[in-house]
Motif scaffolding. Structure first.
Motif, mmCIF file in Angstrom:
data_model
loop_
_atom_site.group_PDB
_atom_site.id
_atom_site.type_symbol
_atom_site.label_atom_id
_atom_site.label_comp_id
_atom_site.label_asym_id
_atom_site.label_seq_id
_atom_site.Cartn_x
_atom_site.Cartn_y
_atom_site.Cartn_z
ATOM 1 N N PRO A 1 43.210 37.575 41.229
ATOM 2 C CA PRO A 1 42.480 38.553 42.033
ATOM 3 C C PRO A 1 41.162 38.888 41.334
ATOM 4 O O PRO A 1 41.165 39.302 40.181
ATOM 5 C CB PRO A 1 43.425 39.766 42.071
ATOM 6 C CG PRO A 1 44.297 39.632 40.875
ATOM 7 C CD PRO A 1 44.350 38.177 40.491
ATOM 8 N N ALA A 2 40.055 38.686 42.037
ATOM 9 C CA ALA A 2 38.724 38.895 41.434
ATOM 10 C C ALA A 2 37.809 39.646 42.389
ATOM 11 O O ALA A 2 36.594 39.564 42.290
ATOM 12 C CB ALA A 2 38.109 37.532 41.067
ATOM 13 N N ALA A 3 38.405 40.380 43.328
ATOM 14 C CA ALA A 3 37.603 41.000 44.382
ATOM 15 C C ALA A 3 37.287 42.471 44.130
ATOM 16 O O ALA A 3 36.820 43.168 45.022
ATOM 17 C CB ALA A 3 38.313 40.857 45.727
ATOM 18 N N GLY A 4 37.529 42.944 42.896
ATOM 19 C CA GLY A 4 37.242 44.348 42.587
ATOM 20 C C GLY A 4 35.738 44.608 42.585
ATOM 21 O O GLY A 4 34.945 43.693 42.377
ATOM 22 N N ARG B 1 34.056 51.195 38.057
ATOM 23 C CA ARG B 1 34.350 51.959 36.839
ATOM 24 C C ARG B 1 33.536 51.477 35.649
ATOM 25 O O ARG B 1 33.338 52.178 34.682
ATOM 26 C CB ARG B 1 35.855 51.881 36.509
ATOM 27 C CG ARG B 1 36.687 52.769 37.416
ATOM 28 C CD ARG B 1 38.152 52.642 37.130
ATOM 29 N NE ARG B 1 38.682 51.353 37.540
ATOM 30 C CZ ARG B 1 39.941 50.994 37.411
ATOM 31 N NH1 ARG B 1 40.803 51.820 36.871
ATOM 32 N NH2 ARG B 1 40.355 49.801 37.815
ATOM 33 N N PRO C 1 34.247 40.302 36.949
ATOM 34 C CA PRO C 1 34.638 38.917 36.653
ATOM 35 C C PRO C 1 33.443 37.965 36.503
ATOM 36 O O PRO C 1 33.573 36.899 35.926
ATOM 37 C CB PRO C 1 35.473 38.504 37.877
ATOM 38 C CG PRO C 1 35.912 39.791 38.484
ATOM 39 C CD PRO C 1 34.843 40.784 38.199
ATOM 40 N N ALA D 1 40.980 35.053 44.702
ATOM 41 C CA ALA D 1 40.634 35.941 45.836
ATOM 42 C C ALA D 1 39.409 36.736 45.412
ATOM 43 O O ALA D 1 39.435 37.428 44.394
ATOM 44 C CB ALA D 1 41.789 36.880 46.145
ATOM 45 N N GLY E 1 40.681 41.513 49.654
ATOM 46 C CA GLY E 1 40.791 42.626 50.603
ATOM 47 C C GLY E 1 40.374 43.927 49.957
ATOM 48 O O GLY E 1 39.888 43.945 48.819
ATOM 49 N N THR E 2 40.594 45.033 50.673
ATOM 50 C CA THR E 2 40.167 46.351 50.198
ATOM 51 C C THR E 2 40.888 46.733 48.903
ATOM 52 O O THR E 2 40.291 47.216 47.965
ATOM 53 C CB THR E 2 40.503 47.426 51.266
ATOM 54 O OG1 THR E 2 40.220 46.868 52.541
ATOM 55 C CG2 THR E 2 39.712 48.679 51.056
ATOM 56 N N GLU E 3 42.185 46.512 48.851
ATOM 57 C CA GLU E 3 42.966 46.821 47.653
ATOM 58 C C GLU E 3 43.396 45.519 46.990
ATOM 59 O O GLU E 3 43.461 44.479 47.645
ATOM 60 C CB GLU E 3 44.233 47.624 48.019
ATOM 61 C CG GLU E 3 43.971 48.914 48.757
ATOM 62 C CD GLU E 3 43.184 49.915 47.923
ATOM 63 O OE1 GLU E 3 43.282 49.870 46.677
ATOM 64 O OE2 GLU E 3 42.458 50.730 48.517
ATOM 65 N N ARG E 4 43.751 45.629 45.705
ATOM 66 C CA ARG E 4 44.210 44.448 44.970
ATOM 67 C C ARG E 4 45.356 43.757 45.718
ATOM 68 O O ARG E 4 45.401 42.534 45.820
ATOM 69 C CB ARG E 4 44.665 44.878 43.576
ATOM 70 C CG ARG E 4 45.133 43.742 42.673
ATOM 71 C CD ARG E 4 45.651 44.322 41.359
ATOM 72 N NE ARG E 4 46.066 43.298 40.409
ATOM 73 C CZ ARG E 4 47.194 42.622 40.469
ATOM 74 N NH1 ARG E 4 48.049 42.847 41.462
ATOM 75 N NH2 ARG E 4 47.500 41.708 39.560
ATOM 76 N N SER F 1 44.205 41.524 48.367
ATOM 77 C CA SER F 1 43.644 40.280 47.804
ATOM 78 C C SER F 1 44.774 39.297 47.477
ATOM 79 O O SER F 1 44.691 38.106 47.776
ATOM 80 C CB SER F 1 42.830 40.586 46.541
ATOM 81 O OG SER F 1 41.771 41.460 46.844
ATOM 82 N N ASP G 1 45.000 38.979 36.344
ATOM 83 C CA ASP G 1 43.730 39.657 36.628
ATOM 84 C C ASP G 1 42.551 38.834 36.117
ATOM 85 O O ASP G 1 42.556 38.364 34.972
ATOM 86 C CB ASP G 1 43.693 41.026 35.919
ATOM 87 C CG ASP G 1 44.692 42.020 36.487
ATOM 88 O OD1 ASP G 1 44.980 41.937 37.698
ATOM 89 O OD2 ASP G 1 45.162 42.884 35.716
ATOM 90 N N ALA G 2 41.516 38.747 36.954
ATOM 91 C CA ALA G 2 40.301 38.013 36.570
ATOM 92 C C ALA G 2 39.660 38.586 35.313
ATOM 93 O O ALA G 2 38.943 37.895 34.602
ATOM 94 C CB ALA G 2 39.303 38.070 37.720
ATOM 95 N N VAL G 3 39.932 39.861 35.056
ATOM 96 C CA VAL G 3 39.238 40.564 33.976
ATOM 97 C C VAL G 3 40.086 40.689 32.705
ATOM 98 O O VAL G 3 39.901 41.601 31.914
ATOM 99 C CB VAL G 3 38.778 41.957 34.464
ATOM 100 C CG1 VAL G 3 37.628 41.805 35.433
ATOM 101 C CG2 VAL G 3 39.930 42.725 35.119
ATOM 102 N N LYS H 1 42.322 44.614 29.679
ATOM 103 C CA LYS H 1 41.730 44.504 31.018
ATOM 104 C C LYS H 1 40.348 45.134 30.943
ATOM 105 O O LYS H 1 40.222 46.323 30.624
ATOM 106 C CB LYS H 1 42.604 45.254 32.036
ATOM 107 C CG LYS H 1 42.043 45.163 33.442
ATOM 108 C CD LYS H 1 43.067 45.543 34.498
ATOM 109 C CE LYS H 1 43.226 47.019 34.625
ATOM 110 N NZ LYS H 1 43.907 47.424 35.871
#
Ligand code: C5P
Length: 229
Positions: free
Chosen positions: A9-12, A16, A24, A53, A82-85, A88, A106-108, A211
């Motif tokens: 998942p990389a859509a954040g 923050r 990412p 994603a 998508g909107t939330e993890r 995605s 997580d991508a990060v 993370k």
């Protein structure tokens, strides 16, 4: 050897961290954080598919990263997040082919080590689900909406969950289907499996598997990558 798919998942949005570019796609030692995170998995036996994603504006960039990284034996796919993890991951799961294990990472988290990934896969093959984590360092308190302390669970029973989280494919598919039909939201994948009442084993990971979330994490990440080189 079990065949494996990796979902990233990389859509954040990176809000923050306060950067314009989503986390990412920031660079560490010349490569994107996403590139570093995926590269940790490439020596894993049986890896047959990587699904990223991401947000629509970063699909092309992500395809480029996969083209540069993946050997011909591994299929790379990019989907819209998508909107939330959780949204995605749902979109990515729809693209996962015929594999035994699904790993979500997580991508990060670019510093996960290969030995931890292998161990997590081994345990998931046996138990059904396995997640990486580390014993909580701080005392953790549960609070109410007004920030009044409600409870202090014993620290020795509290672990911070990391990724990868690894599942036999049919288990994570069922967990996401159930979550969708019951409108359940969660911040990690394992909690959706917990709701099915299935066993999940915690595998002890490494404190360097951070993370990258806040500016301080990015400073630490720069230090860690320098130490590696
Ligand atoms: O926001 P959080 O810290 O849980 O993000 C963890 C990972 O999930 C990050 O790699 C982020 O890019 C990804 N994510 C996503 N889709 C979202 C939100 C977060 O793919 N809507």
């Amino acid at each position: 050897m079990t065949s494996k798919a990796l979902i990233i998942p990389a859509a954040g949005s990176g809000s923050r961290l306060g950067t314009e570019i989503p986390k990412p796609y920031l660079r560490l030692a010349g490569q994107t954080i996403l590139h570093h995170s995926i590269s940790r998995f490439l020596s894993l036996d049986g890896l047959s598919q990587v699904v990223i994603a991401t947000s629509p504006q970063y699909i092309d960039r992500s395809e480029e990263i996969l083209d540069n990284l993946l050997p011909a034996s591994i299929v790379g796919i990019c989907v819209e997040g998508g909107t939330e993890r959780q949204d995605s991951i749902t979109n990515a799961l729809n693209k996962v082919g015929d594999v035994g294990l699904v790993m979500v990472h997580d991508a990060v988290r670019p510093f996960v080590n290969e030995a931890s990934i292998t161990e997590c896969c081994k345990v998931a093959s046996k138990v059904g689900s396995a997640v990486l984590g580390i014993p909580a360092k701080d005392t953790i308190k549960r609070i109410d909406e007004e920030q009044y302390v409600q409870e202090t669970p014993p620290r020795k029973l509290l672990w911070q969950t990391q990724t990868p989280q690894v599942f036999q494919k049919q288990i994570i598919m069922e967990a996401y289907e159930q979550a969708a039909s019951n409108n359940i939201e969660a911040t990690d994948d394992a909690s959706l499996v917990e709701r099915l009442g299935k066993k999940i084993k915690m595998v002890e990971g490494n404190r360097s598997n951070i993370k990258i979330t806040y500016p301080l994490d990015l400073q630490l990440a720069k230090q860690l990558i320098n130490n590696e080189q």
